[in-house]
Design a protein around this motif. Structure first.
Motif, PDB file in Angstrom:
ATOM      1  N   ARG A  60       2.236   8.919  11.614  1.00 16.06           N
ATOM      2  CA  ARG A  60       2.448   7.470  11.603  1.00 16.06           C
ATOM      3  C   ARG A  60       3.636   7.098  12.476  1.00 16.06           C
ATOM      4  N   GLU A  70       5.272   9.844   8.641  1.00 17.84           N
ATOM      5  CA  GLU A  70       4.535  10.795   7.796  1.00 17.84           C
ATOM      6  C   GLU A  70       3.163  11.088   8.389  1.00 17.84           C
ATOM      7  N   GLY A  76      -6.577   2.780   6.362  1.00 18.35           N
ATOM      8  CA  GLY A  76      -5.752   1.628   6.045  1.00 18.35           C
ATOM      9  C   GLY A  76      -6.355   0.776   4.965  1.00 18.35           C
ATOM     10  N   LYS A  77      -5.760  -0.389   4.815  1.00 23.22           N
ATOM     11  CA  LYS A  77      -6.165  -1.273   3.730  1.00 23.22           C
ATOM     12  C   LYS A  77      -7.503  -1.920   4.036  1.00 23.22           C
ATOM     13  N   GLU A  96      -6.912   2.781  15.137  1.00 21.17           N
ATOM     14  CA  GLU A  96      -5.737   3.656  15.208  1.00 21.17           C
ATOM     15  C   GLU A  96      -5.841   4.762  16.257  1.00 21.17           C
ATOM     16  N   PRO A 112     -11.485   9.262  -5.311  1.00 18.55           N
ATOM     17  CA  PRO A 112     -10.323   8.593  -4.722  1.00 18.55           C
ATOM     18  C   PRO A 112      -8.993   9.144  -5.216  1.00 18.55           C
ATOM     19  N   ILE A 114      -4.606   7.714  -5.651  1.00 15.35           N
ATOM     20  CA  ILE A 114      -3.821   6.490  -5.807  1.00 15.35           C
ATOM     21  C   ILE A 114      -2.496   6.707  -5.083  1.00 15.35           C
ATOM     22  N   ASP A 115      -2.133   5.783  -4.202  1.00 19.85           N
ATOM     23  CA  ASP A 115      -0.901   5.993  -3.423  1.00 19.85           C
ATOM     24  C   ASP A 115       0.299   5.381  -4.145  1.00 19.85           C
ATOM     25  N   LYS A 116       1.457   5.452  -3.498  1.00 24.84           N
ATOM     26  CA  LYS A 116       2.663   5.022  -4.220  1.00 24.84           C
ATOM     27  C   LYS A 116       2.729   3.509  -4.433  1.00 24.84           C
ATOM     28  N   ASP A 139       1.416   1.366  18.224  1.00 27.91           N
ATOM     29  CA  ASP A 139       2.051   0.573  17.158  1.00 27.91           C
ATOM     30  C   ASP A 139       1.914   1.267  15.809  1.00 27.91           C
ATOM     31  N   GLU A 140       0.849   2.048  15.660  1.00 28.54           N
ATOM     32  CA  GLU A 140       0.574   2.627  14.345  1.00 28.54           C
ATOM     33  C   GLU A 140       0.617   4.156  14.312  1.00 28.54           C
ATOM     34  N   TRP A 190       1.880  16.518   3.420  1.00 30.15           N
ATOM     35  CA  TRP A 190       2.191  16.566   1.989  1.00 30.15           C
ATOM     36  C   TRP A 190       1.661  15.321   1.289  1.00 30.15           C
ATOM     37  N   LEU A 192      -0.291  12.546  -0.718  1.00 29.06           N
ATOM     38  CA  LEU A 192      -1.690  12.145  -0.847  1.00 29.06           C
ATOM     39  C   LEU A 192      -2.570  12.783   0.230  1.00 29.06           C
ATOM     40  N   PHE A 228      -8.392  12.503 -11.688  1.00 28.80           N
ATOM     41  CA  PHE A 228      -8.233  11.134 -11.193  1.00 28.80           C
ATOM     42  C   PHE A 228      -8.164  10.129 -12.346  1.00 28.80           C
TER      43      PHE A 228
HETATM   44  C1  LIG Z   1      -7.181  12.235  -8.041  1.00 26.37           C
HETATM   45  C2  LIG Z   1      -6.049  11.363  -7.713  1.00 26.37           C
HETATM   46  C3  LIG Z   1      -4.979  12.042  -7.131  1.00 26.37           C
HETATM   47  C4  LIG Z   1      -3.875  11.268  -6.572  1.00 26.37           C
HETATM   48  C5  LIG Z   1      -2.982  12.048  -5.772  1.00 26.37           C
HETATM   49  C6  LIG Z   1      -2.098  12.939  -6.493  1.00 26.37           C
HETATM   50  C7  LIG Z   1      -1.416  13.857  -5.596  1.00 26.37           C
HETATM   51  C8  LIG Z   1      -0.226  13.359  -4.924  1.00 26.37           C
HETATM   52  C9  LIG Z   1      -0.105  11.894  -4.763  1.00 26.37           C
HETATM   53  C10 LIG Z   1       1.218  11.516  -4.344  1.00 26.37           C
HETATM   54  C11 LIG Z   1       1.288  10.100  -4.062  1.00 26.37           C
HETATM   55  C12 LIG Z   1       2.617   9.771  -3.534  1.00 26.37           C
HETATM   56  C13 LIG Z   1       2.467   9.235  -2.160  1.00 26.37           C
HETATM   57  C14 LIG Z   1       3.267  10.054  -1.222  1.00 26.37           C
HETATM   58  O1  LIG Z   1       4.419  10.268  -1.376  1.00 26.37           O
HETATM   59  S1  LIG Z   1       2.426  10.572   0.069  1.00 26.37           S
HETATM   60  C15 LIG Z   1       3.582  11.247   1.147  1.00 26.37           C
HETATM   61  C16 LIG Z   1       2.911  11.665   2.396  1.00 26.37           C
HETATM   62  N1  LIG Z   1       2.266  10.559   3.013  1.00 26.37           N
HETATM   63  C17 LIG Z   1       0.986  10.364   2.953  1.00 26.37           C
HETATM   64  O2  LIG Z   1       0.258  11.158   2.422  1.00 26.37           O
HETATM   65  C18 LIG Z   1       0.460   9.067   3.538  1.00 26.37           C
HETATM   66  C19 LIG Z   1      -0.314   8.333   2.518  1.00 26.37           C
HETATM   67  N2  LIG Z   1      -0.618   6.988   2.963  1.00 26.37           N
HETATM   68  C20 LIG Z   1      -1.722   6.649   3.605  1.00 26.37           C
HETATM   69  O3  LIG Z   1      -2.589   7.449   3.870  1.00 26.37           O
HETATM   70  C21 LIG Z   1      -1.817   5.181   4.012  1.00 26.37           C
HETATM   71  O4  LIG Z   1      -0.578   4.547   3.818  1.00 26.37           O
HETATM   72  C22 LIG Z   1      -2.895   4.409   3.241  1.00 26.37           C
HETATM   73  C23 LIG Z   1      -4.287   4.907   3.611  1.00 26.37           C
HETATM   74  C24 LIG Z   1      -2.681   4.530   1.763  1.00 26.37           C
HETATM   75  C25 LIG Z   1      -2.827   2.912   3.586  1.00 26.37           C
HETATM   76  O5  LIG Z   1      -3.016   2.728   4.915  1.00 26.37           O
HETATM   77  P1  LIG Z   1      -1.931   2.191   5.959  1.00 26.37           P
HETATM   78  O6  LIG Z   1      -0.575   2.208   5.355  1.00 26.37           O
HETATM   79  O7  LIG Z   1      -2.131   2.996   7.170  1.00 26.37           O
HETATM   80  O8  LIG Z   1      -2.378   0.710   6.107  1.00 26.37           O
HETATM   81  P2  LIG Z   1      -2.935  -0.039   7.404  1.00 26.37           P
HETATM   82  O9  LIG Z   1      -3.421   0.935   8.418  1.00 26.37           O
HETATM   83  O10 LIG Z   1      -3.906  -1.061   6.902  1.00 26.37           O
HETATM   84  O11 LIG Z   1      -1.684  -0.826   7.954  1.00 26.37           O
HETATM   85  C26 LIG Z   1      -0.451  -0.170   8.234  1.00 26.37           C
HETATM   86  C27 LIG Z   1       0.594  -1.149   8.632  1.00 26.37           C
HETATM   87  O12 LIG Z   1       0.445  -1.388   9.993  1.00 26.37           O
HETATM   88  C28 LIG Z   1       0.501  -2.768  10.249  1.00 26.37           C
HETATM   89  N3  LIG Z   1      -0.284  -3.007  11.442  1.00 26.37           N
HETATM   90  C29 LIG Z   1      -1.611  -3.087  11.561  1.00 26.37           C
HETATM   91  N4  LIG Z   1      -1.963  -3.288  12.839  1.00 26.37           N
HETATM   92  C30 LIG Z   1      -0.819  -3.289  13.535  1.00 26.37           C
HETATM   93  C31 LIG Z   1      -0.522  -3.445  14.893  1.00 26.37           C
HETATM   94  N5  LIG Z   1      -1.474  -3.595  15.822  1.00 26.37           N
HETATM   95  N6  LIG Z   1       0.769  -3.397  15.259  1.00 26.37           N
HETATM   96  C32 LIG Z   1       1.748  -3.199  14.368  1.00 26.37           C
HETATM   97  N7  LIG Z   1       1.513  -3.048  13.065  1.00 26.37           N
HETATM   98  C33 LIG Z   1       0.265  -3.095  12.668  1.00 26.37           C
HETATM   99  C34 LIG Z   1      -0.061  -3.390   9.013  1.00 26.37           C
HETATM  100  O13 LIG Z   1       0.376  -4.727   8.887  1.00 26.37           O
HETATM  101  C35 LIG Z   1       0.534  -2.499   7.946  1.00 26.37           C
HETATM  102  O14 LIG Z   1       1.862  -2.861   7.668  1.00 26.37           O
HETATM  103  P3  LIG Z   1       2.399  -3.101   6.185  1.00 26.37           P
HETATM  104  O15 LIG Z   1       1.630  -4.261   5.631  1.00 26.37           O
HETATM  105  O16 LIG Z   1       2.140  -1.832   5.410  1.00 26.37           O
HETATM  106  O17 LIG Z   1       3.852  -3.354   6.409  1.00 26.37           O
END
Ligand SMILES: CCCCCCCCCCCCCC(=O)SCCNC(=O)CCNC(=O)[C@H](O)C(C)(C)COP(=O)(O)OP(=O)(O)OC[C@H]1O[C@@H](n2cnc3c(N)ncnc32)[C@H](O)[C@@H]1OP(=O)(O)O
Ligand SMILES: [Mg+2]
Length: 243
Positions: A60, A70, A76-77, A96, A112, A114-116, A139-140, A190, A192, A228
């Motif tokens: 990212r 990360e 994304g959403k 992206e 599925p 669940i994120d933070k 940007d992303e 790491w 999710l 889950f």
């Molecule tokens: C069974 C269940 C188990 C659960 C798990 C247990 C195990 C562990 C779980 C542990 C859990 C703990 C968790 C940990 O610690 S996880 C720690 C490690 N990190 C990860 O694993 C990442 C996890 N996160 C994601 O995968 C994504 O964040 C998800 C998919 C959730 C959301 O997707 P994303 O975040 O990618 O959303 P987006 O793509 O719609 O938008 C992104 C942003 O970009 C902006 N944007 C868009 N277009 C443009 C542009 N042109 N120019 C500029 N900017 C632009 C847009 O406005 C937005 O901004 P904002 O609104 O956010 O500010």
């Protein structure tokens, strides 16, 4: 066509066919779609390279508000125009990394996570071509790389990290460091993202990993769903008590 090339193609088709069959058993379709949480989707893009399955991941951009720097999957959403979780994943992957939706063979949706921010995140699995050349949107996305899927059951560099969610749920997170020979860089996968990569590797290989997991491998479908549901229940109880 040269005989060797033909053999390579046959091998690739058989690897893909085996994976397809396993993945279809784990397809949750829209079974979790009614849950009252905000929604996001990620695409788990699989490809065959040098006779092995690989997963494509992104880094990212540092300018993003959420999780800058990360490693995550393209995604994304959900937005109002998306028909379902698959639509969201394909739309986001196009935005992206420049992956055209018609170049993805969608196989299934997995359980599925669940994120933070308490988004319900649906992983969508699809095959892409091994010749895919990503064009990351700066940007992303700051980087794109591939990891052999096997790495997520047999890693060289692995740690387990305890975590506690805001709803008080305790668990452990996987953390992998992958030395990418192509970029000559190390990436840390790491949270999710690692959780989805490990589950995908378990579904496809059905082998015991070299580290501990929270599932019963002999009952992977039911144990992943109850894992889950426990997490979801802890988030949902908390949401209700805040109202
Ligand atoms: C069974 C269940 C188990 C659960 C798990 C247990 C195990 C562990 C779980 C542990 C859990 C703990 C968790 C940990 O610690 S996880 C720690 C490690 N990190 C990860 O694993 C990442 C996890 N996160 C994601 O995968 C994504 O964040 C998800 C998919 C959730 C959301 O997707 P994303 O975040 O990618 O959303 P987006 O793509 O719609 O938008 C992104 C942003 O970009 C902006 N944007 C868009 N277009 C443009 C542009 N042109 N120019 C500029 N900017 C632009 C847009 O406005 C937005 O901004 P904002 O609104 O956010 O500010
Ligand atoms: Mg995104």
């Amino acid at each position: 066509m040269a005989a060797e090339e033909h053999e390579g193609e046959q091998e690739r088709d058989s690897i893909k066919e085996k994976a397809r069959l396993r993945l279809r058993e784990f397809d949750v379709r829209d079974r979790f779609s009614h849950l009252p949480l905000a929604r996001a989707s990620v695409l788990l893009p699989l490809m065959v390279r040098a006779g092995k399955l690989h997963l494509l991941l992104t880094v990212r951009s540092m300018q993003l508000r959420r999780s800058p720097g990360e490693v995550c999957f393209p995604g994304g959403k959900s937005d109002a125009t998306d028909k379902d979780e698959i639509d969201t994943a394909l739309r986001e992957a196009k935005e992206e990394v420049g992956l055209q939706p018609e170049k993805v063979e969608v196989i299934c949706r997995l359980v599925p996570g669940i994120d933070k921010m308490n988004y319900l995140v649906t992983p969508v699995v699809g095959f892409i071509e091994d010749t895919f050349q990503p064009s990351p949107n700066p940007d992303e996305v700051s980087n794109v790389f591939v990891v052999p899927l096997e790495y997520f059951i047999k890693p060289l560099n692995y740690q387990t990290v305890p975590y506690k969610t805001s709803s008080g749920y305790h668990g452990r997170m996987h953390s992998f460091t992958y030395d990418d020979p192509e970029h000559k860089m190390s990436f840390r996968i790491w949270g999710l993202t690692a959780h989805f990569a490990v589950f995908l590797a378990l579904v496809i290989f059905r082998r015991r990993p070299t580290f501990e997991i929270d599932y019963d491998l002999d009952n992977l479908i039911s144990s992943s769903e109850s894992y889950f549901m426990n997490l979801y229940a802890s988030v949902y109880e908390r949401k209700k008590s805040n109202i």
